[in-house]
Design an enzyme around this catalytic site. Structure first.
Site, PDB file in Angstrom:
ATOM      1  N   ASN A  24       0.869  -1.181   0.000  1.00  0.00           N
ATOM      2  CA  ASN A  24       0.000   0.000   0.000  1.00  0.00           C
ATOM      3  C   ASN A  24       0.904   1.229   0.000  1.00  0.00           C
ATOM      4  O   ASN A  24       2.115   1.115   0.244  1.00  0.00           O
ATOM      5  CB  ASN A  24      -0.976  -0.034   1.191  1.00  0.00           C
ATOM      6  N   ARG A 139      -8.564  -4.226  -2.416  1.00  0.00           N
ATOM      7  CA  ARG A 139      -8.243  -5.490  -1.778  1.00  0.00           C
ATOM      8  C   ARG A 139      -9.339  -6.545  -1.950  1.00  0.00           C
ATOM      9  O   ARG A 139      -9.040  -7.705  -2.151  1.00  0.00           O
ATOM     10  CB  ARG A 139      -7.991  -5.253  -0.272  1.00  0.00           C
ATOM     11  N   HIS A 168      -8.629   0.228   2.586  1.00  0.00           N
ATOM     12  CA  HIS A 168      -9.612  -0.651   3.233  1.00  0.00           C
ATOM     13  C   HIS A 168     -10.803   0.186   3.705  1.00  0.00           C
ATOM     14  O   HIS A 168     -10.634   1.360   4.062  1.00  0.00           O
ATOM     15  CB  HIS A 168      -8.996  -1.333   4.471  1.00  0.00           C
ATOM     16  N   ALA A 256       3.119   0.907   8.226  1.00  0.00           N
ATOM     17  CA  ALA A 256       2.639  -0.190   7.379  1.00  0.00           C
ATOM     18  C   ALA A 256       1.217   0.081   6.899  1.00  0.00           C
ATOM     19  O   ALA A 256       0.576  -0.778   6.277  1.00  0.00           O
ATOM     20  CB  ALA A 256       2.685  -1.510   8.142  1.00  0.00           C
ATOM     21  N   CYS A 262      -7.174  -1.564  12.793  1.00  0.00           N
ATOM     22  CA  CYS A 262      -6.500  -2.633  12.040  1.00  0.00           C
ATOM     23  C   CYS A 262      -5.821  -3.637  12.974  1.00  0.00           C
ATOM     24  O   CYS A 262      -5.640  -4.798  12.624  1.00  0.00           O
ATOM     25  CB  CYS A 262      -5.437  -2.046  11.113  1.00  0.00           C
TER      26      CYS A 262
END
Lengths: 272, 403
Positions: A24, A139, A168, A256, A262
């Site tokens: 990403n 995704r 996301h 990340a 998450c």
């Protein structure tokens, strides 16, 4: 009415966390992760979630699976059923067996998706207003929504994600209670915005900068909203609605592309 | 335009995916036809929609289908057509697909291939290089790969333009009670348009064209280049020559309309003289025939096929008496024809109708409404019937096209 879920979470400690690949726009392998700081941030998040009144279960970390810490992407919980993710990127696909083994040994019925669709679990699917809101494009596949709907007997609303930085759904949408949600419309196409508008009576609409601070990637435990950093305007609005905002920095994980939500997977979601 | 069928399933109405997919198709310069939509009854039921998606060319369609796939609209899996080799010459596999005269496509190697020459009541043969064409039963050869069953074959339904004008709705419309002058003017305009687009005009003629005194008008149309192909029989050609050589048609004076002395044998004498010369062309060359439709055809090198029948006198040497060979000769002249005029001919009109693709504008002119109806009933639904005297029709048409 408060959310009827969000009192039980699965988390995975960052023993083997790192940015080892780039899948990403946030990930840059040359930016080193400070593992000690990551451990501290993770422990603090866990403590914050627990002190808000939720129970945290722990998934064993595995070497070679740096993103296992992002348990939200492990799959989808619906009552006692667990639908393991079908990851888009091969780097994350080995996580699935490990996740499924944990759920299987904790009394969940494993309900797999067919092999020809991609869906990244709670990262791309959140319940609101009696439906499952699910993102697609970066995704998850739009086709996976139909499969999920049939598999779980749930109505699904599909939202097309358009900003690769908000790859996301859980970076753009956070249910707060039965009428309210934090929303980041800049992450959706025009049709998706209409769908959310029709679904959420009282949205807290983030502007671009607020959305990119990952404040929609919050963990909500009752009236406590846990986010990495809270923009002042957002904090005031949430407090005005009777929520308490707790900041829990997760800077190492932002490297990340992951925030507070998450790092957690709600285990007590039941829609059907 | 290439077309593919896609299917969309899910909560496509509430998620606005259905609306989005339609918008995406149009925004990409494509088009769609909603084949069917089934809306889920309860909140949890999924809805399904099937769309025929088209785009200007194969590449545009491929990229559009790719774009649609992102939104969950997937191409409906279509199997390739099943091919079976012919066991012997002139014999098809038992389950052969029987064609219509409509534009048809065959799925070969996961691609839709246009059938090259639409013709009804034929088999579909796929060549080794993947090309598909119609072949009449008697022309297949042992080993030809023939489509069997209906899988992997699709037929494009004729477009149904909206409008009150019979010309906009070419569906076995019969015009016994419509103003003829307007119809003729419209036919003339359509012939001009077809000609401007490079199309060819086919005339199919019966003996009544000569009996009614219309042959000079048709000859004029041939002479001035409006007719590209002529299909007829022994009778028409004989009376055309008889009227030019002896001034009678079946013994009746064209000028005075009365039977002439010994006229009942006039046509036989004419046939005999043409036979003596070996062909109509030879009879034109040596000056025996000095005018008429056949004369003009020879002079202008307009190809014609004279198909024989059981009751023919003579016949003329040009008449093909093997009906299968006659049909093949006609078939060979069909490509490129875009307008067909069926002029007071029943059997040759129906035979020709059988050979024509549905896209050929067909005008059936006859004093008898039953002829027009019969043509449509034999499957040539594109035929527009004009119930009138062929003599009057040709006079007006020639006046309109050859001022």
């Amino acid at each position: 009415m408060r959310l009827d879920w969000g009192r039980r979470y699965l988390m995975c400690p960052p023993e083997h966390f790192g940015v080892l690949y780039e899948i990403n726009p946030w990930m840059h392998r040359e930016v080193p992760v400070d593992l000690d700081r990551a451990r501290d941030e993770w422990e603090r998040l866990r403590a914050t979630v627990e002190s808000a009144g939720a129970h945290v279960e722990v998934l064993d970390p595995r070497p070679g699976l740096p993103d296992l810490v992002f348990t939200a992407n492990a799959g989808l919980v619906e009552g006692d059923r667990f639908v393991p993710s079908r990851f888009r990127h091969p780097q994350r696909q080995p996580e699935v067996a490990h996740d499924a083994a944990w759920f299987s040994s904790h009394g969940f019925v494993i309900t797999p998706l067919p092999e020809d669709v991609h869906h990244e679990g709670a990262g791309d699917a959140l319940p609101f207003g009696g439906v499952l809101l699910s993102g697609y494009r970066f995704r998850s596949d739009a086709a996976s929504h139909t499969v999920l709907s049939k598999l779980l007997g749930l109505p699904v609303r599909s939202l097309e994600l358009v900003d690769p930085r908000l790859y996301h759904l859980d970076l753009t949408f956070c249910p707060l209670d039965d009428r309210r949600a934090i929303v980041a419309p800049s992450g959706w196409d025009a049709y998706g915005r209409q769908v959310v508008e029709a679904l959420v009576p009282e949205p807290l609409v983030l502007d671009d900068d607020e959305a990119l601070s990952f404040c929609a990637n919050s963990v909500v435990v009752g009236t406590t909203v846990i986010m990495p950093v809270c923009p002042a305007r957002v904090g005031r609005l949430l407090e005005g609605w009777g929520f308490e905002v707790v900041e829990s920095p997760v800077d190492e994980f932002l490297k990340a592309g992951g925030g507070c939500r998450c790092l957690t997977l709600a285990l007590d979601v039941r829609l059907a | 335009m290439p077309v593919e069928l896609v299917e969309l399933e899910g909560h496509i109405i509430d998620s606005l995916i259905f609306a989005k997919v339609l918008d995406v198709i149009l925004a990409a310069g494509g088009d769609y036809r909603v084949v069917d939509v089934e809306i889920g009854k309860t909140n949890t039921d999924v809805s399904t929609a099937r769309l025929e998606v088209s785009a200007p060319d194969d590449a545009a369609l491929a990229s559009l289908l790719e774009a649609l796939q992102v939104h969950g609209a997937n191409r409906v899996t279509v199997v390739d057509a099943t091919l079976e080799p012919c066991a012997g010459d002139g014999v098809l596999p038992a389950a052969f697909y029987s064609t219509t005269n409509l534009p048809t496509q065959v799925r070969v190697g996961e691609r839709w291939v246009d059938v090259e020459n639409a013709e009804m009541d034929c088999a579909l043969v796929v060549d080794d290089d993947g090309r598909a064409h119609t072949v009449p039963m008697h022309r297949v050869r042992r080993g030809d790969r023939v489509v069997v069953g209906g899988d992997g074959v699709r037929v494009q339904a004729p477009e149904r333009p909206r409008g009150a004008n019979p010309f906009e709705f070419m569906a076995s419309e019969v015009s016994s009670e419509k103003p003829k002058g307007l119809l003729v003017a419209e036919v003339a305009a359509r012939i001009r348009r077809a000609r401007a687009g490079g199309g060819r005009l086919l005339a199919v003629t019966g003996p009544a064209v000569v009996h009614t005194g219309a042959a000079p008008d048709l000859a004029r149309l041939v002479r001035e280049g409006w007719v590209d192909v002529l299909f007829s029989g022994n009778g028409f050609a004989t009376h055309d020559i008889e009227s030019n050589v002896l001034g009678t048609s079946l013994g009746v004076s064209i000028r005075e309309g009365v039977p002439t002395e010994g006229g009942h044998a006039n046509h036989l004498r004419v046939i005999n003289e043409v036979r003596r010369r070996g062909s109509i062309a030879a009879a034109v060359e040596d000056g025996f025939v000095r005018g008429g439709v056949m004369y003009e055809c020879v002079k202008r090198r307009v190809p014609f096929v004279l198909g024989g029948s059981l009751r023919d006198d003579g016949p003329l040497p040009d008449v093909i008496t093997d009906v299968v060979a006659a049909a093949d000769a006609m078939r060979a002249l069909v490509p490129g024809v875009t307008v067909a005029l069926m002029l007071a001919s029943t059997l040759h009109a129906i035979a020709t109708g059988n050979l024509l693709p549905a896209g050929v504008e067909t005008y059936c002119v006859d004093i008898n409404q039953a002829v027009v109806t019969k043509l449509a009933d034999r499957g040539s639904h594109q035929a527009l019937g004009i119930v009138t005297d062929v003599g009057l029709f040709l006079r007006e048409l020639a006046a309109a096209l050859c001022p």
